[in-house]
Each structure stands twice: as structure tokens, then as C-alpha cells.
Scaffold this motif. Structure first.
Motif, mmCIF file in Angstrom:
data_model
loop_
_atom_site.group_PDB
_atom_site.id
_atom_site.type_symbol
_atom_site.label_atom_id
_atom_site.label_comp_id
_atom_site.label_asym_id
_atom_site.label_seq_id
_atom_site.Cartn_x
_atom_site.Cartn_y
_atom_site.Cartn_z
ATOM 1 N N THR A 10 0.796 -1.227 0.000
ATOM 2 C CA THR A 10 0.000 0.000 0.000
ATOM 3 C C THR A 10 0.828 1.276 0.000
ATOM 4 O O THR A 10 0.298 2.343 -0.310
ATOM 5 C CB THR A 10 -0.913 0.032 1.235
ATOM 6 O OG1 THR A 10 -0.086 -0.025 2.427
ATOM 7 C CG2 THR A 10 -1.871 -1.152 1.235
ATOM 8 N N ASP A 11 2.100 1.168 0.394
ATOM 9 C CA ASP A 11 2.997 2.320 0.483
ATOM 10 C C ASP A 11 2.501 3.347 1.495
ATOM 11 O O ASP A 11 2.689 4.560 1.308
ATOM 12 C CB ASP A 11 3.178 2.971 -0.897
ATOM 13 C CG ASP A 11 4.386 3.911 -0.937
ATOM 14 O OD1 ASP A 11 5.365 3.638 -0.227
ATOM 15 O OD2 ASP A 11 4.331 4.934 -1.655
ATOM 16 N N VAL A 12 1.879 2.893 2.567
ATOM 17 C CA VAL A 12 1.470 3.822 3.621
ATOM 18 C C VAL A 12 2.685 4.214 4.457
ATOM 19 O O VAL A 12 3.684 3.499 4.516
ATOM 20 C CB VAL A 12 0.384 3.217 4.540
ATOM 21 C CG1 VAL A 12 -0.883 2.927 3.769
ATOM 22 C CG2 VAL A 12 0.893 1.969 5.252
ATOM 23 N N SER A 13 2.560 5.350 5.114
ATOM 24 C CA SER A 13 3.638 5.799 5.989
ATOM 25 C C SER A 13 3.694 4.928 7.251
ATOM 26 O O SER A 13 2.741 4.212 7.572
ATOM 27 C CB SER A 13 3.399 7.256 6.396
ATOM 28 O OG SER A 13 2.231 7.351 7.214
ATOM 29 N N ARG A 14 4.797 5.037 7.965
ATOM 30 C CA ARG A 14 4.913 4.286 9.222
ATOM 31 C C ARG A 14 3.865 4.761 10.234
ATOM 32 O O ARG A 14 3.332 3.968 11.005
ATOM 33 C CB ARG A 14 6.324 4.454 9.806
ATOM 34 C CG ARG A 14 7.368 3.592 9.126
ATOM 35 C CD ARG A 14 8.724 3.759 9.746
ATOM 36 N NE ARG A 14 9.267 5.094 9.530
ATOM 37 C CZ ARG A 14 10.447 5.511 9.997
ATOM 38 N NH1 ARG A 14 11.193 4.692 10.726
ATOM 39 N NH2 ARG A 14 10.877 6.733 9.748
ATOM 40 N N GLU A 15 3.581 6.061 10.204
ATOM 41 C CA GLU A 15 2.563 6.606 11.110
ATOM 42 C C GLU A 15 1.196 5.997 10.808
ATOM 43 O O GLU A 15 0.454 5.602 11.720
ATOM 44 C CB GLU A 15 2.494 8.124 10.964
ATOM 45 C CG GLU A 15 1.443 8.767 11.865
ATOM 46 C CD GLU A 15 1.312 10.259 11.641
ATOM 47 O OE1 GLU A 15 0.579 10.897 12.411
ATOM 48 O OE2 GLU A 15 1.927 10.787 10.687
ATOM 49 N N THR A 16 0.841 5.913 9.517
ATOM 50 C CA THR A 16 -0.447 5.330 9.144
ATOM 51 C C THR A 16 -0.476 3.842 9.472
ATOM 52 O O THR A 16 -1.502 3.323 9.935
ATOM 53 C CB THR A 16 -0.725 5.557 7.646
ATOM 54 O OG1 THR A 16 -0.802 6.968 7.401
ATOM 55 C CG2 THR A 16 -2.037 4.906 7.227
ATOM 56 N N LEU A 17 0.629 3.156 9.248
ATOM 57 C CA LEU A 17 0.683 1.732 9.583
ATOM 58 C C LEU A 17 0.375 1.518 11.056
ATOM 59 O O LEU A 17 -0.353 0.588 11.426
ATOM 60 C CB LEU A 17 2.059 1.158 9.237
ATOM 61 C CG LEU A 17 2.224 -0.343 9.497
ATOM 62 C CD1 LEU A 17 1.337 -1.162 8.563
ATOM 63 C CD2 LEU A 17 3.690 -0.771 9.339
ATOM 64 N N GLN A 18 0.903 2.390 11.918
ATOM 65 C CA GLN A 18 0.645 2.257 13.351
ATOM 66 C C GLN A 18 -0.831 2.464 13.678
ATOM 67 O O GLN A 18 -1.361 1.867 14.619
ATOM 68 C CB GLN A 18 1.515 3.244 14.131
ATOM 69 C CG GLN A 18 2.967 2.830 14.210
ATOM 70 C CD GLN A 18 3.136 1.390 14.695
ATOM 71 O OE1 GLN A 18 2.656 1.027 15.775
ATOM 72 N NE2 GLN A 18 3.792 0.565 13.900
ATOM 73 N N LYS A 19 -1.520 3.272 12.896
ATOM 74 C CA LYS A 19 -2.957 3.453 13.104
ATOM 75 C C LYS A 19 -3.715 2.172 12.749
ATOM 76 O O LYS A 19 -4.694 1.813 13.411
ATOM 77 C CB LYS A 19 -3.453 4.642 12.289
ATOM 78 C CG LYS A 19 -2.900 5.963 12.786
ATOM 79 C CD LYS A 19 -3.341 7.143 11.936
ATOM 80 C CE LYS A 19 -2.754 8.438 12.477
ATOM 81 N NZ LYS A 19 -3.145 9.621 11.670
ATOM 82 N N PHE A 20 -3.265 1.473 11.714
ATOM 83 C CA PHE A 20 -3.849 0.173 11.395
ATOM 84 C C PHE A 20 -3.565 -0.832 12.514
ATOM 85 O O PHE A 20 -4.415 -1.671 12.842
ATOM 86 C CB PHE A 20 -3.302 -0.360 10.067
ATOM 87 C CG PHE A 20 -4.028 0.158 8.852
ATOM 88 C CD1 PHE A 20 -5.135 -0.532 8.343
ATOM 89 C CD2 PHE A 20 -3.618 1.301 8.213
ATOM 90 C CE1 PHE A 20 -5.808 -0.073 7.226
ATOM 91 C CE2 PHE A 20 -4.287 1.782 7.085
ATOM 92 C CZ PHE A 20 -5.388 1.092 6.590
ATOM 93 N N VAL A 21 -2.379 -0.750 13.107
ATOM 94 C CA VAL A 21 -2.028 -1.632 14.232
ATOM 95 C C VAL A 21 -2.960 -1.372 15.415
ATOM 96 O O VAL A 21 -3.436 -2.314 16.072
ATOM 97 C CB VAL A 21 -0.558 -1.425 14.641
ATOM 98 C CG1 VAL A 21 -0.250 -2.167 15.950
ATOM 99 C CG2 VAL A 21 0.375 -1.910 13.537
ATOM 100 N N ILE A 22 -3.236 -0.106 15.701
ATOM 101 C CA ILE A 22 -4.175 0.248 16.771
ATOM 102 C C ILE A 22 -5.552 -0.341 16.476
ATOM 103 O O ILE A 22 -6.211 -0.912 17.356
ATOM 104 C CB ILE A 22 -4.269 1.780 16.915
ATOM 105 C CG1 ILE A 22 -2.962 2.336 17.485
ATOM 106 C CG2 ILE A 22 -5.460 2.179 17.799
ATOM 107 C CD1 ILE A 22 -2.864 3.856 17.412
ATOM 108 N N TRP A 23 -5.985 -0.209 15.244
ATOM 109 C CA TRP A 23 -7.287 -0.759 14.813
ATOM 110 C C TRP A 23 -7.324 -2.267 15.030
ATOM 111 O O TRP A 23 -8.288 -2.800 15.580
ATOM 112 C CB TRP A 23 -7.494 -0.391 13.353
ATOM 113 C CG TRP A 23 -8.796 -0.767 12.728
ATOM 114 C CD1 TRP A 23 -9.913 -1.267 13.334
ATOM 115 C CD2 TRP A 23 -9.126 -0.648 11.342
ATOM 116 N NE1 TRP A 23 -10.909 -1.483 12.412
ATOM 117 C CE2 TRP A 23 -10.449 -1.102 11.180
ATOM 118 C CE3 TRP A 23 -8.421 -0.198 10.226
ATOM 119 C CZ2 TRP A 23 -11.080 -1.130 9.932
ATOM 120 C CZ3 TRP A 23 -9.041 -0.214 8.983
ATOM 121 C CH2 TRP A 23 -10.364 -0.684 8.854
ATOM 122 N N GLU A 24 -6.264 -2.947 14.635
ATOM 123 C CA GLU A 24 -6.219 -4.404 14.820
ATOM 124 C C GLU A 24 -6.286 -4.769 16.298
ATOM 125 O O GLU A 24 -7.004 -5.699 16.690
ATOM 126 C CB GLU A 24 -4.944 -4.980 14.202
ATOM 127 C CG GLU A 24 -4.865 -6.504 14.334
ATOM 128 C CD GLU A 24 -3.499 -7.063 14.006
ATOM 129 O OE1 GLU A 24 -3.434 -8.248 13.644
ATOM 130 O OE2 GLU A 24 -2.496 -6.335 14.131
#
Length: 207
Positions: A10-24
Motif C-alpha cells: 500500500t505504500d502507507v507511511s509508518r505513522e499510518t501503519l501504526q494506526k492500522f495496528v491500533i485498529w487491529e
């Protein structure tokens, strides 16, 4: 699929990836007491849910900032779209997460609170939405067969919005059935996560 594989896809930023981690994390925590998704799919969050939802964001029209996700449930695909809009810096981004079940709406509010996703939760049925809620795109996953889904989304689609609907392997049959009641221009986008497709519909009108 791992977090790293999702980020590469997806080429998301590390910051956005961490938001997905929070969601999970929240999804796993809440699933202990609330039926949000099939529990058997929780270990496959990154492909079955995150990437499956992200591909809807990628299929959206250029510059689309206002989205409505019907029957959001645990936020698929609407929350992923909101995080995508923020990640790509889309101005005035707003995703309306339409979810009539109170517990699921509460979960969505918690994820939005912790991630800062540009989303608003509307705890109501799709057919009760204000027709003045003008959006660029309407999305849905696992809500209803296409003929009924178009009925639910009709007030929003009338404003020349694009419909992006995740469907399974029998999407061709759903298109055929829907054409008995509706006219539309359809593009079938093969899914990146299985044998289904995204149905991209424009110029939707009742026969």
C-alpha cells in the motif's frame, strides 16, 4: 500477510501503519465480547480485512474526499478509506461510517478516537440518511445483494456519486439481477485478495 507486507503493498507511511495496528488491537480486544467480524478471520487481519478494504480506496475517483460507507460494521472498508485519505493528504477528507447497531458504532467511535481518522459515525439505518448528505463515493462490503444495496444507496448515488461495492465470486450474477431493476455503467475490478471483485458503478438510476 504481515504488517510489513501490507505496508509494501500500500505504500502507507509508518505513522499510518501504526494506526492500522491500533485498529487491529482494538478489533481483537472488542471481539472478546462483541461480534464485529467472524472470529476465524482475526488472524488474517492484514489481508482479509485491511488490504481488502484498502483496494476500495485505491479504486476511488481522483480527488474524491467525501465518502459514505454503508453498514460499516467493524470499519471495513470505511475506516481503511479514512486512513488512506489522511495518509495521502486529501484536503477536506470525510468518511461517513453508517452503522445502525449501537455496539458496532461504539467500536467505530473508539477507533476513530484513537487513530484520529477523518470519519464521522452515523448510528442509523442507511434508508434514514439525509438525502442532502452529498458524497463523492458510496461503499459497502457484505451488506446486501446488489439490487437491494442499490435501493439503500440510491439517495446518495443520485448526487452523481460513484458506487464501489466489494462482492464475492458471484458478482456477475448480482450484476445481471440488478440490471432488471436498475441502469448503470459498471466496471468490474478484480479483487487483490480473492476471487471476488469491486463493482464500480456510475450513472445509477432506477428502471
Amino acid at each position: 500477510m504481515s504488517q510489513a507486507a501490507f505496508q509494501a503493498a500500500t505504500d502507507v507511511s509508518r505513522e499510518t501503519l501504526q494506526k492500522f495496528v491500533i485498529w487491529e488491537r482494538l478489533l481483537n480486544d472488542w471481539s472478546a465480547h462483541t461480534n464485529l467480524v467472524a472470529r476465524s478471520t482475526l488472524p488474517d487481519f492484514w489481508e482479509r480485512h485491511a488490504l481488502d478494504s484498502w483496494q476500495v480506496f485505491e479504486a476511488g475517483p481522483d480527488g474524491a474526499a467525501r465518502w459514505a460507507d454503508i453498514g460499516s460494521g467493524a470499519g471495513f472498508p470505511g475506516l481503511a478509506i479514512a486512513l488512506g485519505l489522511a495518509d495521502r493528504g486529501v484536503a477536506d477528507a470525510q468518511v461517513y461510517l453508517v452503522e445502525s447497531i449501537g455496539k458496532k458504532a461504539a467500536f467505530l467511535r473508539e477507533v476513530v478516537k484513537e487513530t484520529g481518522a477523518p470519519a464521522t459515525i452515523l448510528c442509523q439505518r442507511a434508508e434514514t440518511l439525509d438525502p442532502a448528505l452529498a458524497v463523492d463515493v458510496v461503499t459497502a462490503r457484505a451488506v446486501a445483494a446488489l439490487p437491494k444495496l442499490l435501493t439503500l444507496c440510491d439517495p446518495l448515488l443520485k448526487t452523481d456519486a460513484t458506487g464501489l461495492f466489494l462482492k464475492g465470486a458471484r458478482h456477475g450474477e448480482e450484476l445481471t439481477e440488478a440490471r432488471k431493476y436498475w441502469t448503470f455503467d459498471a466496471t468490474v475490478i478484480p479483487s487483490r485478495t480473492g476471487d471476488g471483485a469491486i463493482l464500480k458503478l456510475k450513472n445509477v438510476a432506477h428502471v
